[in-house]
Design a protein around this motif. Structure first.
Motif, mmCIF file in Angstrom:
data_model
loop_
_atom_site.group_PDB
_atom_site.id
_atom_site.type_symbol
_atom_site.label_atom_id
_atom_site.label_comp_id
_atom_site.label_asym_id
_atom_site.label_seq_id
_atom_site.Cartn_x
_atom_site.Cartn_y
_atom_site.Cartn_z
ATOM 1 N N VAL A 102 -29.082 -24.200 -9.926
ATOM 2 C CA VAL A 102 -28.293 -24.016 -8.704
ATOM 3 C C VAL A 102 -26.906 -23.497 -9.068
ATOM 4 O O VAL A 102 -26.411 -22.532 -8.483
ATOM 5 C CB VAL A 102 -28.210 -25.330 -7.891
ATOM 6 N N LYS A 103 -26.276 -24.120 -10.072
ATOM 7 C CA LYS A 103 -24.924 -23.710 -10.488
ATOM 8 C C LYS A 103 -24.923 -22.314 -11.109
ATOM 9 O O LYS A 103 -24.083 -21.479 -10.785
ATOM 10 C CB LYS A 103 -24.345 -24.713 -11.484
ATOM 11 N N LYS A 143 -33.725 -33.349 -12.034
ATOM 12 C CA LYS A 143 -32.462 -33.212 -11.300
ATOM 13 C C LYS A 143 -31.457 -32.378 -12.095
ATOM 14 O O LYS A 143 -30.818 -31.484 -11.545
ATOM 15 C CB LYS A 143 -31.893 -34.594 -10.998
ATOM 16 N N SER A 144 -31.338 -32.651 -13.399
ATOM 17 C CA SER A 144 -30.408 -31.886 -14.245
ATOM 18 C C SER A 144 -30.810 -30.417 -14.319
ATOM 19 O O SER A 144 -29.960 -29.529 -14.276
ATOM 20 C CB SER A 144 -30.366 -32.460 -15.655
ATOM 21 N N LEU A 159 -30.724 -23.647 -0.893
ATOM 22 C CA LEU A 159 -31.239 -24.920 -1.396
ATOM 23 C C LEU A 159 -32.040 -25.641 -0.314
ATOM 24 O O LEU A 159 -33.116 -26.178 -0.582
ATOM 25 C CB LEU A 159 -30.077 -25.785 -1.883
ATOM 26 N N VAL A 170 -32.619 -28.639 -12.092
ATOM 27 C CA VAL A 170 -32.378 -27.975 -10.806
ATOM 28 C C VAL A 170 -30.885 -27.753 -10.611
ATOM 29 O O VAL A 170 -30.448 -26.680 -10.183
ATOM 30 C CB VAL A 170 -32.979 -28.799 -9.641
ATOM 31 N N SER A 171 -30.103 -28.750 -10.953
ATOM 32 C CA SER A 171 -28.652 -28.648 -10.837
ATOM 33 C C SER A 171 -28.117 -27.468 -11.650
ATOM 34 O O SER A 171 -27.286 -26.693 -11.183
ATOM 35 C CB SER A 171 -28.047 -29.953 -11.337
ATOM 36 N N PHE A 172 -28.621 -27.330 -12.870
ATOM 37 C CA PHE A 172 -28.229 -26.225 -13.739
ATOM 38 C C PHE A 172 -28.535 -24.879 -13.079
ATOM 39 O O PHE A 172 -27.690 -23.987 -13.024
ATOM 40 C CB PHE A 172 -28.957 -26.331 -15.087
ATOM 41 N N SER A 183 -34.978 -34.503 -17.336
ATOM 42 C CA SER A 183 -34.459 -34.737 -15.987
ATOM 43 C C SER A 183 -34.644 -33.501 -15.110
ATOM 44 O O SER A 183 -34.001 -32.474 -15.312
ATOM 45 C CB SER A 183 -32.972 -35.098 -16.047
#
Length: 120
Positions: free
Chosen positions: A99-100, A92-93, A109, A95-97, A90
């Protein structure tokens, strides 16, 4: 291409990608201190040739080495391996990781998204 590089191999490849072609001595000159031994770099380059990442051409009594695999190709393959191995494929997962973990704010972003849209 599914071969992964060790940290040392990747360091040599970074130099070759930057220089486009170089002798062992020229590669060593670009590496950080402490400089590895000539034989060490020469051995790593031969390994990279066996993995088909590097080619060579004769130059007098020595050789000039050059990358066969483009940096972008290797980066893309490595990124997909990371995404598939740690984020169940994923994007999305992943990128999310990042970013956090990097405490990225909304403006950063948005800037990244604008850059991605420009390249499409």
């Amino acid at each position: 291409m599914s071969k992964q590089l060790t940290k040392a191999e990747e360091q040599i490849m970074q130099v070759l990608w930057d220089l486009q072609e170089a002798s062992v001595k020229e590669v060593i000159a670009e590496l950080p201190e402490p400089k590895p031994a000539y034989n060490t770099v020469s051995t790593i380059i031969r390994i990279l040739e066996n993995k088909e990442f590097v080619g060579h051409k004769a130059l007098g009594r020595g050789f000039l080495y050059y990358p066969i695999i483009e940096k972008e190709t290797y980066s893309n393959q490595s990124l997909h391996k990371l995404m598939n191995g740690y984020f169940d494929g994923s994007f999305k997962s992943m990128v999310s990781f990042f970013v956090k973990e990097n405490k990225m704010d909304v403006k950063e972003l948005e800037s990244i998204l604008k850059e991605v849209n420009r390249k499409e």
